[in-house]
Each structure stands twice: as structure tokens, then as C-alpha cells.
Design a protein around this motif. Structure first.
Motif, mmCIF file in Angstrom:
data_model
loop_
_atom_site.group_PDB
_atom_site.id
_atom_site.type_symbol
_atom_site.label_atom_id
_atom_site.label_comp_id
_atom_site.label_asym_id
_atom_site.label_seq_id
_atom_site.Cartn_x
_atom_site.Cartn_y
_atom_site.Cartn_z
ATOM 1 N N UNK B 3 22.153 31.270 15.639
ATOM 2 C CA UNK B 3 22.638 32.418 16.406
ATOM 3 C C UNK B 3 22.572 33.708 15.602
ATOM 4 N N UNK B 4 22.491 34.795 16.319
ATOM 5 C CA UNK B 4 22.445 36.120 15.695
ATOM 6 C C UNK B 4 23.593 36.940 16.261
ATOM 7 N N UNK B 5 24.383 37.489 15.391
ATOM 8 C CA UNK B 5 25.549 38.248 15.844
ATOM 9 C C UNK B 5 25.145 39.644 16.307
ATOM 10 N N UNK B 6 25.718 40.051 17.435
ATOM 11 C CA UNK B 6 25.484 41.406 17.932
ATOM 12 C C UNK B 6 26.677 42.246 17.467
ATOM 13 N N UNK B 196 23.615 36.341 20.020
ATOM 14 C CA UNK B 196 22.363 36.118 20.742
ATOM 15 C C UNK B 196 21.946 34.675 20.470
ATOM 16 N N UNK B 197 21.877 33.872 21.520
ATOM 17 C CA UNK B 197 21.600 32.445 21.316
ATOM 18 C C UNK B 197 20.307 31.974 21.970
ATOM 19 N N UNK B 198 19.667 32.849 22.719
ATOM 20 C CA UNK B 198 18.401 32.458 23.343
ATOM 21 C C UNK B 198 17.599 33.685 23.717
ATOM 22 N N UNK B 199 16.285 33.553 23.663
ATOM 23 C CA UNK B 199 15.436 34.676 24.076
ATOM 24 C C UNK B 199 14.060 34.158 24.471
ATOM 25 N N UNK B 200 13.443 34.912 25.356
ATOM 26 C CA UNK B 200 12.093 34.562 25.781
ATOM 27 C C UNK B 200 11.435 35.792 26.370
ATOM 28 N N UNK B 229 16.180 27.536 24.467
ATOM 29 C CA UNK B 229 16.687 27.917 23.145
ATOM 30 C C UNK B 229 18.217 27.912 23.129
ATOM 31 N N UNK B 230 18.791 28.357 24.232
ATOM 32 C CA UNK B 230 20.258 28.449 24.318
ATOM 33 C C UNK B 230 20.883 27.126 24.777
ATOM 34 N N UNK B 231 20.023 26.140 25.019
ATOM 35 C CA UNK B 231 20.482 24.821 25.479
ATOM 36 C C UNK B 231 21.277 24.931 26.779
ATOM 37 N N UNK B 232 20.782 25.723 27.696
ATOM 38 C CA UNK B 232 21.399 25.820 29.024
ATOM 39 C C UNK B 232 20.607 24.946 29.987
ATOM 40 N N UNK B 233 21.253 23.966 30.551
ATOM 41 C CA UNK B 233 20.568 23.069 31.485
ATOM 42 C C UNK B 233 20.728 23.499 32.930
ATOM 43 N N UNK B 234 21.845 24.128 33.225
ATOM 44 C CA UNK B 234 22.125 24.549 34.590
ATOM 45 C C UNK B 234 22.622 25.999 34.528
ATOM 46 N N UNK B 235 21.679 26.937 34.372
ATOM 47 C CA UNK B 235 22.071 28.333 34.128
ATOM 48 C C UNK B 235 23.013 28.892 35.191
ATOM 49 N N UNK B 315 11.354 40.025 29.821
ATOM 50 C CA UNK B 315 12.111 39.512 28.673
ATOM 51 C C UNK B 315 13.506 39.078 29.120
ATOM 52 N N UNK B 316 13.989 38.017 28.514
ATOM 53 C CA UNK B 316 15.315 37.474 28.833
ATOM 54 C C UNK B 316 16.050 37.176 27.529
ATOM 55 N N UNK B 317 17.309 37.581 27.476
ATOM 56 C CA UNK B 317 18.151 37.269 26.314
ATOM 57 C C UNK B 317 19.429 36.600 26.805
#
Lengths: 384, 333
Positions: B3-6, B196-200, B229-235, B315-317
């Protein structure tokens, strides 16, 4: 940080005007050649980084149109644009993407098609409040800085002309280079048209149409695909003041290149660059700049750059060959020029440079130059 | 991914600013982000800026902001595209281990340019540009694919947005050059700072005739990468809210569907871009919106940015409200 290496490179033939190919086709050609050199296909590429100076062709977001040529469709694709350093900055961006662990293989492509734009007009689109009314493009502002540099360091027009001759002689061994002038003489350079004292026409780089691509692979993948990968050992960027009047004796100090080199050398353990590097591909838009960069990069003491070229130290057969590809003085599609520096340095490490291959290259230096005094420094090695 | 801290966010207001220069706008946003993070410019290792030359009327438009983003004798890269893409690249350079603290800044002076003329120069010069296509005409074609009338354009606006990203783990914080800086960052990261835990991100087809304008495969692809990346299965169930870049009203449904968030109730709680947010700032502004909300309320949220004709670039974060307890080296999620 994952170890990351360049495993392939490809470029177009660079010429004054590629009327036979669109920008997207140029990019496609360079990307295809780099992928073939790496022994992979587009399916293997995880992400794409592009480089181009869009305003030179007067376009907005050209990667929208050209990105498909690099295989960017439905892939993570972004474009870096930082003036003359666009290509080297894109190479650093691609390196970071691969080293991050998110992508195993990253394709970097830079391009420019100057024949479709008005480069000097683009270069004059600087700050409208202070700089635009005195904007003079690359030639004018270099002439000012060169006059100062030559006066302070004692560099002569003949020594600068020797740099120009060296570049064009080397380019004759590189089938992709734009200017092919194997028999150019110092006298011809000195007698060429004066653009802005002391810069003659043949002291300056050309404007070229062309594209260049490299392929990065992460450790674990790189060794499987390439017998002798060019490992990235350091990559450093330094930008500087936006107003030329705020820069202290630009070519004399060239503090961005000096500082970036110092930081990069420290990471790799370079204490005697002239002895330790086997080859250098440096971004010299004008003959005098190469001499100034020798000093900033620590190839010689301040004031000794002229002696370095007089003694042939940076010739193909010298102690440290500089720009065996012919450099920017022979080929200059701006968005690609930085990528070409990195690609040529990598080709030397991979032993794939053909007729301009330097024997036994293990450590190579590539630099980027842009705006008034922005610098990138990248060090590649046969060793991780 | 790690993870990256904002650490901090800042932005200007968004409105035509006839008396304000581009560096002045960027300075306001940058200083606001630094103040929010309780950092100084000396704490920043590198910058990623986002701008488009033709909109600024400047070649290498990051030249104009070199000083105000603190890039003199420092690293900076400019992404020509939306600010959210620049944030993704900034995060990438932190993951690569190149930098610990990265300032991401986007700017655009929408009131200064001619949107129709500039966006016409985005289209390929052989087939589409000569037709006179621009962003509004392309949007009208896309809207008509949904049997909707040509959409209204947003009012032009000027502004800048800034976000400060930092490596999250204490191990890396301890490697900072100055001891007092490490201390300052530790104090900051003990505050409730989202991560920030996921991006594409991805690029769609350029030729409108090659695209099914009722679909957004590049956004689906970018979202797939970010969710994975964020390990979300059911956004739809796992996301608390989402802020998307609907540059035109009809895009709200299109983007939501591509994100798998059709009928998602917590979409654009901020009001979205209707109030007028400059292009290329919009995506980073969406990220700022979710960060501010995550500071107040725990959860996982999505920010979306898009640019180019009919959202060709996407882009998605994904960010969430995890607290980094740097004192004990544990990342508590």
C-alpha cells in the motif's frame, strides 16, 4: 526494487522526412523491431510507455492516435513528455514500472516526426510573460551559452568541429543514422553557414523523423529471454530553473548533469568514469555541448575537454568511445532521441550494435538533455 | 501490492481565473497539499505532473511550473494525460523503490483554450481530424448510441489539484535522509491517512468507427486490474463509494456499468464534475474527494479518471482508510 534489464531494442531508419509512414507507422516499425530483437511478441508486453513532444507536430494527446502503433490498445499505456529529455525520462518511467513488481515486461517507444510540424515555432512557445518575446529556439540560446563556455574554458571552434566530424564519421557505421557524412572534414564544418556565432550549421543536430523502442524485462524473465541483458544500475533525473536568465553559466556549470551523474556514479561505485565506462551515449544537441558534458560527467578536469577530443580519447578506438552511434548530432527525432541513447548503450552491452560495436562493453552510460538544462543519467551494465 | 499512503491533498477552486497564471494556480494547490500533509517541499523526493501542451499554449508545459512544484535540481516527470494517471505513475515509482515521497500535480486552464480546436487536434490527422471531430462532437455520437440528444458541455474552468503519496512501511520511513523528516512522517502517518491499494489504466481504440461506443472496454480493463490489485471480488458490495469522471452527463451510466457499479447508490456523492472541473485535473480531483471522505469515514473507495475522445484513456484507483501504525511496524487494515 527488482533488478530490471533491457533485452531488446529497435529503431526506424531516421531521415529528414518519412513521407512514406505516419507517426503511428513509425512507432509500429520501431516497436516491432524491438520486440523481434527481444524474441517476444506484443502479447508478452504488460505495459507501454511512450515519449513524444506533441507541440512540435502541433498535436494534443498524440498517444491517442499513435498508441495503437505501439500496441497500447487495452494495455496500461502512458506518455511522458519533458522536452528533450522525454525519451530518457520515458526510459526511466518504464524502468520504474518494471522494477515496481507490477509488470514483468514493459515496452518504451519514443518518436518524433519533425517534418509534419514547425519545431522552432514549438520551441518558441515558452513563458508568455518573460521569455517568449526573446525566444530564439535551440540555436540562439545555445550560441549565448556556448560563447560564455568557450571563453571561460578555452574551447576552440576547431575542437568543436572535431566533435561534429567524429559524430558523422561514427554515424556512417550506423545504418539507422540520419546524417551519413563519412568524409566530413573539420574545414567543412568551420566553413559551413554560420547560424548564430559561434555555432555553424554543421555544429548543430539535424531534425529527423523517426522512432526508437526498447524492451525491459524483470529479473527472472530477462535472463530467459536474453543471453546478455543490459541491467539498469542507476537512473537519475534533475530539472532546473525555467528561465535561461536564472541559470548560472549554463554550459559551464551544467549542474543538473553534474549532480545527476554524481548521484548515479555513487550508486554504481564509479569513481573514475573515463576509465570505468566502456562506452557512453550522451545527448549532445550541438558540438560544443559534448565538450561541456565531458567536464560535467567527470571525463576530464574543467578546461580539459578540448584536449580530450584533440587526443582522440572519445573516438571509437579511444579510451572511452562517446557516441559510436553518431549521437544526436547525426540523428535527432526529439521524442526518440533519448530512447536512442539508452537503446544504443544497451545494444553495446548486449553486443548487438553491429558495425559500430565497441569490443568488451560491460558498463555503459546514457544521458538525456532537454529544455535549457534538464538532465537524465542512466547506467547500464552486463552485471546485475 | 504494497500500500501507498496518501499523505496530503490540495486544490484550487475551479472557475475561470483570468488574472491568475498557471504557476500561480499550481502553487496554491501544491502548498495546500504540503500543508495538509504537514510537510515542506524539502520532504518531497520527486514529482509527477500532468498537463497538456496545447491546452497551456506552451511546449513542455511542465517547464512553467518547475519552480512551484519544487523541481529545481530535483526529479520530475510529466505525464501528458489526466492527473489520476500521474498518480498511478507516482505510486509506481514509489513501489519501484526509487522514491519515498512523491508530489503529484495536475493543472489545466480550460478558460484559456478553445476546446473545440484543441480537441480536434487530438484526432488522427488522416481520417478523423479533417471531419471536424472534437470532444463535443464525439460525445454527441456516443450519446446518440444511447438514443440520447447531444450532451451539454460543462462550463470551462481553471484550476489545479495536488496529492502527496508516500511509502507506507516504517522500514522505509526509517531510511529517509533526515531524522527529523522521518519523525514528521511518522506523526503524519499515525493520523487517519487513506492508502492507495489498487490501480489500473488502459487505452481504448482511437477510431470511433472501430469502437462500440455503448461499451468501455478500456475502463473495464483498468478496473479489472485495480480490483485485482486491491483484492476486491465484489466491488459493488465492497466499495463504500465511488467518484467518477463524467465529463458529460450520459457518461455516468456508461462508466458505472463498465466499473460494475450500475445502480450503485454512492456514486459521485460530491456532485461529480457537474460544477465544472478542468479536464486533466478531474481524475486527481476525484481522488481528493475520496481521500477527504475516507479520512472521515472508514471504507474502501474508487476514483476514476478519463481523457481523450469518448474516454479513450481510462484510469482507476482504489483507496481505503487503513491506518499505518508506523510505531509498531504493523499495517492494520
Amino acid at each position: 526494487m527488482r533488478n530490471t534489464a533491457i533485452i531488446g531494442a529497435g529503431q526506424t531508419k531516421h531521415v529528414k522526412a518519412r513521407d512514406d509512414a505516419s507517426q503511428a507507422e513509425l512507432v509500429r516499425q520501431a516497436a516491432t523491431r524491438a520486440l523481434a530483437d527481444a524474441g517476444i511478441t506484443l502479447r508478452d508486453v504488460d505495459a507501454v510507455v511512450l515519449a513524444n513532444m506533441e507541440l512540435f507536430e502541433g498535436r494534443a494527446l498524440p498517444e491517442m492516435w499513435v498508441g495503437e502503433g505501439a500496441g497500447g490498445y487495452l494495455k496500461p499505456t502512458l506518455k511522458i513528455a519533458t522536452g528533450g529529455t522525454s525519451g530518457t525520462s520515458a526510459c526511466i518511467a518504464g524502468y520504474h514500472q518494471c522494477a515496481s513488481g507490477l509488470f514483468d515486461i514493459v515496452l518504451v517507444v519514443g518518436w518524433e516526426k519533425h517534418s509534419e510540424g514547425a519545431t522552432q515555432t514549438g520551441m518558441a512557445l515558452v513563458d508568455p510573460l518573460w521569455d517568449r518575446s526573446v525566444a530564439s529556439g535551440a540555436v540562439g540560446n545555445f550560441a549565448l551559452s556556448i560563447s560564455q563556455y568557450a571563453a571561460e574554458r578555452g574551447v576552440t571552434p576547431t575542437q568543436a568541429a572535431k566533435v561534429a566530424v567524429k559524430a558523422r564519421r561514427n554515424a556512417a557505421k550506423n545504418p539507422y543514422a540520419h546524417l551519413q557524412m563519412p568524409d566530413l572534414t573539420v574545414e567543412q564544418v568551420l566553413n559551413s553557414r554560420m547560424l548564430a556565432d559561434p555555432v555553424h550549421l554543421l555544429d548543430m543536430c539535424p531534425q529527423s523523423d523517426g522512432a526508437c523502442a526498447i524492451v525491459y524485462a524483470a529479473q527472472g524473465v530477462a535472463e530467459k529471454l536474453c543471453a546478455r541483458p543490459a541491467w539498469v544500475r542507476a537512473a537519475v533525473t534533475r530539472h532546473d530553473q525555467p528561465y535561461i536568465g536564472d541559470l548560472d553559466r549554463r554550459l559551464v556549470t551544467m549542474r543538473t548533469l553534474r549532480d545527476a551523474a554524481r548521484a548515479a556514479y555513487q550508486r554504481v561505485g564509479i569513481t573514475e568514469p573515463l576509465k570505468q565506462f566502456d562506452v557512453a551515449e550522451i545527448y549532445e544537441p550541438v558540438s560544443y555541448a559534448e565538450l561541456a558534458w565531458y567536464e560535467a560527467l567527470g571525463f576530464c578536469a574543467e578546461g580539459d575537454a578540448g584536449k580530450l577530443i584533440d587526443d582522440g580519447v572519445t573516438e571509437m578506438s579511444g579510451e572511452l568511445p562517446v557516441n559510436p552511434s553518431g549521437g544526436v548530432l547525426s540523428t535527432n527525432p526529439v521524442g526518440a532521441s533519448g530512447v536512442i541513447r539508452v537503446a544504443e548503450a544497451a545494444l553495446q552491452v548486449m553486443e548487438r550494435a553491429g558495425a559500430h560495436q565497441i569490443p568488451d562493453v560491460r558498463l555503459a552510460l546514457a544521458t538525456g538533455y532537454g529544455v535549457y538544462a534538464w538532465s537524465d543519467v542512466i547506467i547500464l551494465s552486463a552485471d546485475k | 501490492m504494497q500500500p501507498i499512503t496518501i499523505l496530503g491533498v490540495g486544490r484550487t477552486d475551479y472557475a475561470p481565473k483570468p488574472g491568475v497564471s498557471i504557476p500561480e494556480m499550481v502553487h496554491v494547490a501544491t502548498q495546500a497539499a504540503l500543508a495538509d500533509a504537514e510537510l515542506t517541499m524539502q520532504d518531497v523526493d520527486a514529482r509527477v505532473t500532468a498537463s497538456v501542451d496545447l491546452w497551456d499554449g506552451l511546449t513542455a508545459s511542465n517547464i512553467a511550473i518547475t519552480e512551484v512544484v519544487g523541481a529545481v535540481m530535483q526529479p520530475e516527470a510529466r505525464v501528458a494525460g489526466d492527473g489520476l494517471l500521474a498518480a498511478c505513475h507516482g505510486a509506481m515509482s514509489i513501489l519501484a523503490g526509487a522514491y519515498n515521497v512523491v508530489l503529484v500535480v495536475a493543472h489545466c486552464k480550460g478558460s484559456m483554450g478553445d476546446s473545440a480546436a484543441i480537441s480536434n487536434w487530438t484526432f488522427d490527422p488522416i481520417y478523423q481530424q479533417p471531419l471536424g471531430l472534437d470532444d463535443a462532437a464525439a460525445a454527441a455520437l456516443q450519446a446518440s448510441a444511447f438514443s440520447l440528444p447531444p450532451p451539454l458541455e460543462r462550463p470551462p474552468a481553471d484550476g489545479a489539484a495536488a496529492v502527496i503519496l508516500a511509502r507506507a512501511s516504517e522500514t522505509d520511513l526509517s531510511g529517509f535522509r533526515r531524522p527529523e523528516r522521518s519523525l514528521a512522517l511518522n506523526q503524519i502517518v499515525n493520523r487517519l491517512n487513506p492508502q492507495l491499494i489498487g490501480m489500473g489504466w488502459a487505452l481504448d481504440e482511437h477510431y470511433l468507427g472501430d469502437r462500440d461506443l455503448t461499451d468501455a472496454p478500456a475502463l473495464r480493463d483498468a478496473a479489472r486490474r485495480a480490483f485485482s490489485m486491491a483484492k476486491l471480488n465484489d466491488p459493488k458490495r465492497e466499495l463504500a463509494w465511488a467518484e467518477i469522471s463524467e465529463h458529460f452527463d450520459y457518461q455516468r451510466v456508461l462508466w458505472a456499468r463498465a466499473l460494475g457499479l450500475a445502480d450503485f447508490s454512492n456514486l459521485n456523492l460530491s456532485g461529480g464534475l457537474a460544477r465544472g472541473v478542468p479536464p486533466f485535473v478531474a481524475g486527481l480531483d476525484r481522488l481528493i474527494e475520496i481521500v477527504l471522505r475516507l479520512r472521515e469515514k472508514p471504507g474502501t473507495a474508487l476514483a476514476h479518471g478519463c481523457w481523450g475522445p469518448c474516454g479513450q484513456g481510462q484510469a482507476v484507483v482504489i483507496a481505503d482508510s487503513a491506518i499505518v501504525r508506523s510505531c509498531d511496524s504493523a499495517i492494520v487494515r
